[in-house]
Design a protein around this motif. Structure first.
Motif: not given
Length: 138
Positions: A24-25, A31-35, A130-131
């Motif tokens: 979330e932060m 900042i991109p995130s991946g699973i 928040r997101k």
């Protein structure tokens, strides 16, 4: 302000414990995130919807996302799950975090129509934070 996710073509779920920490932060600062763990696809019928809106809660502006879909799949509700939706633009969107708050999943049983439609469930996945609708790569 409400935002609608355009045309959902696939839905999947994953355990919240399998998600990256602080996703979330990371999304809040871009900042991109991946699973990188296995996701479980859900077979759905009809047209799923995903709505995100900004709401005022406890003297702060927060985001609320709600994913609604019909399915004959029996999703394990006793686990902490996050849901993914693939839109028509080929982007995966995540509703859920590794930490609190976790998505609230509501399941309602629906009976089939007389013309031969199968009975199944209507799932409503909602999250306030928040997101709450996060763009991820899989």
């Amino acid at each position: 302000m409400k935002q609608y996710l355009p045309g959902i073509v696939r839905i999947a779920y994953i355990g919240c414990a399998s998600l990256p920490l602080n996703i979330e932060m990371k999304a809040l600062v871009g900042i991109p995130s991946g699973i990188y763990d296995m996701i479980k696809e859900v077979c759905f019928t009809g047209t799923p919807t995903c709505v995100t809106e900004n709401v005022y809660d406890n003297h702060a502006q927060v985001e609320k996302s709600t994913l609604t879909f019909s399915s004959t799949d029996d999703i394990p509700l006793r686990q902490l799950l996050a849901f993914l939706a693939l839109d028509t633009n080929g982007r995966w969107w995540l509703i859920g975090h590794h930490e609190d708050p976790f998505p609230i999943i509501k399941r309602t049983h629906q009976t089939g129509e007389a013309d031969g439609e199968k009975a199944g469930y209507v799932y409503e996945v909602s999250l306030i934070g928040r997101k709450t609708l996060i763009l991820v790569s899989i």
